[in-house]
Scaffold this active site. Structure first.
Site, PDB file in Angstrom:
ATOM      1  N   GLU A 177       0.822  -1.212   0.000  1.00  0.00           N
ATOM      2  CA  GLU A 177       0.000   0.000   0.000  1.00  0.00           C
ATOM      3  C   GLU A 177       0.857   1.262   0.000  1.00  0.00           C
ATOM      4  O   GLU A 177       1.196   1.804   1.053  1.00  0.00           O
ATOM      5  CB  GLU A 177      -0.927   0.018   1.220  1.00  0.00           C
ATOM      6  CG  GLU A 177      -1.836   1.241   1.271  1.00  0.00           C
ATOM      7  CD  GLU A 177      -2.777   1.250   2.468  1.00  0.00           C
ATOM      8  OE1 GLU A 177      -3.481   2.268   2.660  1.00  0.00           O
ATOM      9  OE2 GLU A 177      -2.820   0.260   3.221  1.00  0.00           O
ATOM     10  N   LYS A 219      -2.381  -2.205  -3.233  1.00  0.00           N
ATOM     11  CA  LYS A 219      -3.454  -1.382  -2.660  1.00  0.00           C
ATOM     12  C   LYS A 219      -3.076   0.088  -2.846  1.00  0.00           C
ATOM     13  O   LYS A 219      -2.507   0.710  -1.960  1.00  0.00           O
ATOM     14  CB  LYS A 219      -3.660  -1.710  -1.178  1.00  0.00           C
ATOM     15  CG  LYS A 219      -4.795  -0.899  -0.542  1.00  0.00           C
ATOM     16  CD  LYS A 219      -5.099  -1.321   0.885  1.00  0.00           C
ATOM     17  CE  LYS A 219      -6.174  -0.444   1.480  1.00  0.00           C
ATOM     18  NZ  LYS A 219      -6.608  -0.855   2.818  1.00  0.00           N
TER      19      LYS A 219
END
Length: 349
Positions: A177, A219
């Site tokens: 992420e 992500k």
């Protein structure tokens, strides 16, 4: 675990037209949201909140995986049933946040780097024993006139890659992420430029650390103008800019992409994800889904008020947002779906 097994786990998380629920907020973040909702900040209430989230009837129809906090993966119901076991029974794969949060990056004022690599190998082994099958690590990139710097991007990309390599060694699918924050007055074009640069560096580092992309989920942020940007951008512009950035930077071998909500409202996040599936565009090589936190949880939290009698209504609100996001993933989200929002029902607020 072999690459084939990691790939199979990633495929399960990305299958069935479902998405992921991020419920891995730190204690401090959870308490901040409690305070905003007028709730007492106690461990007991925090436990109750996490418990009714995972026991929402029908949640597994729309959610394939749930990202947990360290304390949540260790918690049990009153009768001693682990919350991880309840998720498994619902067909939801348990994941775990493993980073230790952001810290000031020495020599780079205004920028941060994510900590948590020390002792990570041992912690990952423990989390796997506790039932986790994937993990998450968040890096934070700030945009301003002079930021981000190359040094900040490089430091965070290297940490993400080392984390991902350790996850795969431990048999956990890494969720990577690199979040470019919405804070600021930057334009859509500036966010696109920064997002592309960050993703190129991240994948360069992942390759250098021999991470198997087939067993990895990205992500990322959606490409958005800053929250204080005077120019509003439409849903289609955001979808097009986001897909362009991904197609330019993300290898086809990546298992899939699960967007973070990053402070967007639930309806905005759903509409933008939906547009990515309905806009005329080149075919993308990866499934596109969601891994939302506040965009799914907030309406339910607002209804709950810490009262057990309100839990069913709060769970229905949670389920509603998950249903809308799953529809957006299929390109079937419409404003008509919002008319069924339980938040608008009499007695739900």
């Amino acid at each position: 675990m072999t690459t084939l097994e990691l790939t199979a786990t990633a495929a399960t998380l990305l299958s069935g037209g479902k998405g992921l629920l991020a419920m891995d907020e730190s204690v401090a973040t959870c308490y901040t949201r409690f305070a905003q909702a007028g709730l007492p900040r106690t461990p007991e209430l925090r436990h109750a909140y996490r418990e009714w989230l995972v026991t929402t009837p029908g949640l597994g129809d729309f959610i394939s995986g749930a990202i947990l906090h360290d304390e949540t993966i260790r918690q049990h119901t009153a009768d001693g049933t682990p919350l991880v076991q309840l998720l498994d029974k619902a067909g939801i794969i348990a994941g775990i946040k493993v980073d230790a949060g952001t810290h000031d990056l020495a020599g780079f004022p205004g920028e941060s780097v994510t900590a948590g690599l020390d002792g990570l190998r041992e912690r990952l082994a423990e989390y796997r024993r506790l039932g986790a099958r994937f993990a998450k690590w968040r890096a934070v990139i700030t945009i301003s006139d002079k930021l981000p710097t190359s040094g900040c991007i490089q430091a965070n990309a290297h940490a993400l890659a080392r984390y991902a390599a350790l996850c795969q060694e431990a048999g956990l699918v890494p969720m990577v992420e690199p979040e470019v924050l919405m804070e600021g007055d930057h334009t859509l074009q500036r966010c696109s430029q920064v997002t592309e640069g960050v993703l190129r560096t991240v994948f360069h580092q992942l390759h250098a650390q021999r991470v198997a992309l087939e067993g990895l989920i990205l992500k990322p942020n959606m490409v958005l103008p800053g929250a204080a940007c005077p120019k509003d951008e439409g849903v289609d512009a955001v979808a097009d800019a986001t897909l362009t950035a991904l197609l330019r930077t993300v290898p086809a071998a990546v298992a899939g992409i699960a967007f973070l909500s990053g402070g967007q409202s639930g309806q905005a996040a759903s509409a933008r994800l939906n547009a990515m599936h309905t806009r005329p565009r080149p075919r993308v090589p990866w499934p596109l889904t969601f891994s939302f936190a506040r965009a799914i949880q907030q309406p339910a939290l607002d209804i709950w008020h810490g009262e057990s009698a309100r839990v069913p209504a709060a769970q229905q609100a949670l389920l509603h947002r998950a249903r809308c996001d799953a529809a957006a993933r299929r390109g079937e989200y419409t404003s008509a779906l919002e008319l069924a929002d339980p938040c608008t029902r009499e007695g739900a607020s």
